[in-house]
Scaffold this motif. Sequence first.
Motif, PDB file in Angstrom:
ATOM      1  N   ALA A  10       0.830  -1.201   0.000  1.00  0.00           N
ATOM      2  CA  ALA A  10       0.000   0.000   0.000  1.00  0.00           C
ATOM      3  C   ALA A  10       0.866   1.253   0.000  1.00  0.00           C
ATOM      4  O   ALA A  10       1.901   1.309   0.665  1.00  0.00           O
ATOM      5  CB  ALA A  10      -0.902   0.005   1.227  1.00  0.00           C
ATOM      6  N   LEU A  12       0.587   5.411   0.592  1.00  0.00           N
ATOM      7  CA  LEU A  12      -0.209   6.542   1.054  1.00  0.00           C
ATOM      8  C   LEU A  12       0.289   7.794   0.343  1.00  0.00           C
ATOM      9  O   LEU A  12       1.468   8.143   0.445  1.00  0.00           O
ATOM     10  CB  LEU A  12      -0.078   6.700   2.575  1.00  0.00           C
ATOM     11  CG  LEU A  12      -0.831   7.884   3.187  1.00  0.00           C
ATOM     12  CD1 LEU A  12      -2.320   7.818   2.882  1.00  0.00           C
ATOM     13  CD2 LEU A  12      -0.595   7.937   4.689  1.00  0.00           C
ATOM     14  N   THR A  22      -5.382  12.896  -6.841  1.00  0.00           N
ATOM     15  CA  THR A  22      -6.235  11.920  -7.511  1.00  0.00           C
ATOM     16  C   THR A  22      -5.527  11.337  -8.731  1.00  0.00           C
ATOM     17  O   THR A  22      -5.577  10.132  -8.979  1.00  0.00           O
ATOM     18  CB  THR A  22      -7.576  12.567  -7.930  1.00  0.00           C
ATOM     19  OG1 THR A  22      -8.206  13.077  -6.751  1.00  0.00           O
ATOM     20  CG2 THR A  22      -8.501  11.560  -8.593  1.00  0.00           C
ATOM     21  N   VAL A  25      -2.874   8.837  -7.438  1.00  0.00           N
ATOM     22  CA  VAL A  25      -3.515   7.617  -6.948  1.00  0.00           C
ATOM     23  C   VAL A  25      -4.021   6.766  -8.118  1.00  0.00           C
ATOM     24  O   VAL A  25      -3.784   5.555  -8.175  1.00  0.00           O
ATOM     25  CB  VAL A  25      -4.660   7.945  -5.962  1.00  0.00           C
ATOM     26  CG1 VAL A  25      -5.537   6.725  -5.705  1.00  0.00           C
ATOM     27  CG2 VAL A  25      -4.096   8.471  -4.651  1.00  0.00           C
ATOM     28  N   GLN A  35      -1.895  -0.905  -3.839  1.00  0.00           N
ATOM     29  CA  GLN A  35      -3.089  -0.205  -3.375  1.00  0.00           C
ATOM     30  C   GLN A  35      -2.626   1.232  -3.104  1.00  0.00           C
ATOM     31  O   GLN A  35      -1.508   1.440  -2.639  1.00  0.00           O
ATOM     32  CB  GLN A  35      -3.568  -0.873  -2.080  1.00  0.00           C
ATOM     33  CG  GLN A  35      -4.739  -0.215  -1.436  1.00  0.00           C
ATOM     34  CD  GLN A  35      -5.077  -0.856  -0.084  1.00  0.00           C
ATOM     35  OE1 GLN A  35      -4.442  -1.803   0.348  1.00  0.00           O
ATOM     36  NE2 GLN A  35      -6.063  -0.302   0.575  1.00  0.00           N
ATOM     37  N   LEU A  37      -3.909   5.199  -1.564  1.00  0.00           N
ATOM     38  CA  LEU A  37      -4.920   5.963  -0.862  1.00  0.00           C
ATOM     39  C   LEU A  37      -4.466   7.405  -0.756  1.00  0.00           C
ATOM     40  O   LEU A  37      -3.282   7.661  -0.557  1.00  0.00           O
ATOM     41  CB  LEU A  37      -5.098   5.374   0.544  1.00  0.00           C
ATOM     42  CG  LEU A  37      -6.523   5.398   1.086  1.00  0.00           C
ATOM     43  CD1 LEU A  37      -7.389   4.448   0.271  1.00  0.00           C
ATOM     44  CD2 LEU A  37      -6.528   4.982   2.531  1.00  0.00           C
ATOM     45  N   ILE A  48      -4.872   7.945   8.668  1.00  0.00           N
ATOM     46  CA  ILE A  48      -4.967   6.860   7.692  1.00  0.00           C
ATOM     47  C   ILE A  48      -3.792   5.894   7.848  1.00  0.00           C
ATOM     48  O   ILE A  48      -3.966   4.676   7.773  1.00  0.00           O
ATOM     49  CB  ILE A  48      -5.027   7.423   6.252  1.00  0.00           C
ATOM     50  CG1 ILE A  48      -6.351   8.159   6.037  1.00  0.00           C
ATOM     51  CG2 ILE A  48      -4.859   6.312   5.217  1.00  0.00           C
ATOM     52  CD1 ILE A  48      -6.410   8.983   4.755  1.00  0.00           C
ATOM     53  N   LEU A  52      -3.957   1.914   7.748  1.00  0.00           N
ATOM     54  CA  LEU A  52      -3.502   1.360   6.477  1.00  0.00           C
ATOM     55  C   LEU A  52      -2.143   0.669   6.585  1.00  0.00           C
ATOM     56  O   LEU A  52      -1.902  -0.315   5.907  1.00  0.00           O
ATOM     57  CB  LEU A  52      -3.426   2.477   5.420  1.00  0.00           C
ATOM     58  CG  LEU A  52      -2.943   2.075   4.025  1.00  0.00           C
ATOM     59  CD1 LEU A  52      -3.947   1.163   3.339  1.00  0.00           C
ATOM     60  CD2 LEU A  52      -2.697   3.310   3.172  1.00  0.00           C
ATOM     61  N   PRO A  54       0.968   1.782   5.531  1.00  0.00           N
ATOM     62  CA  PRO A  54       1.501   1.789   4.160  1.00  0.00           C
ATOM     63  C   PRO A  54       2.935   1.274   4.086  1.00  0.00           C
ATOM     64  O   PRO A  54       3.696   1.359   5.052  1.00  0.00           O
ATOM     65  CB  PRO A  54       1.439   3.269   3.776  1.00  0.00           C
ATOM     66  CG  PRO A  54       1.514   3.999   5.078  1.00  0.00           C
ATOM     67  CD  PRO A  54       0.796   3.136   6.064  1.00  0.00           C
TER      68      PRO A  54
END
Length: 129
Positions: A10, A12, A22, A25, A35, A37, A48, A52, A54
Amino acid sequence: PEEDHSAVKAILVVEDDEAIGTFVVEALLQETSYQALLATSGADALRIAQSLKPNLVLLDYCLPDMNGLEIYNHLREMQGFENVPAILMSANMPKNVAQQRDILSLKKPFELSELLESIETLLAERWDA
């Protein structure tokens, strides 16, 4: 499909400009198996990160509530985050800020390929060693 043997990593992304955040991501989701976020403030990022966990943090340097380096310092103090790699990105970051902390930095605007390459390199160094 063949990567089922390892957990999905993941990332972040901490970026207050939602259009940029955006985009980054979406690019990560489309171009990598990670993944991703988005957090739009330092407070969001820290909240987060706790849930998460990360594998890598991509930090904008200039944020409204704290700068990317402050977030990085907070993360380093959290249990389990001592070795999570980070990339600082900014159009106007003070010179040598990232180098002093041994953090990879990218100057905005950067090429997507440069970002993806940096992420791959950092994750390979940290997790495949």
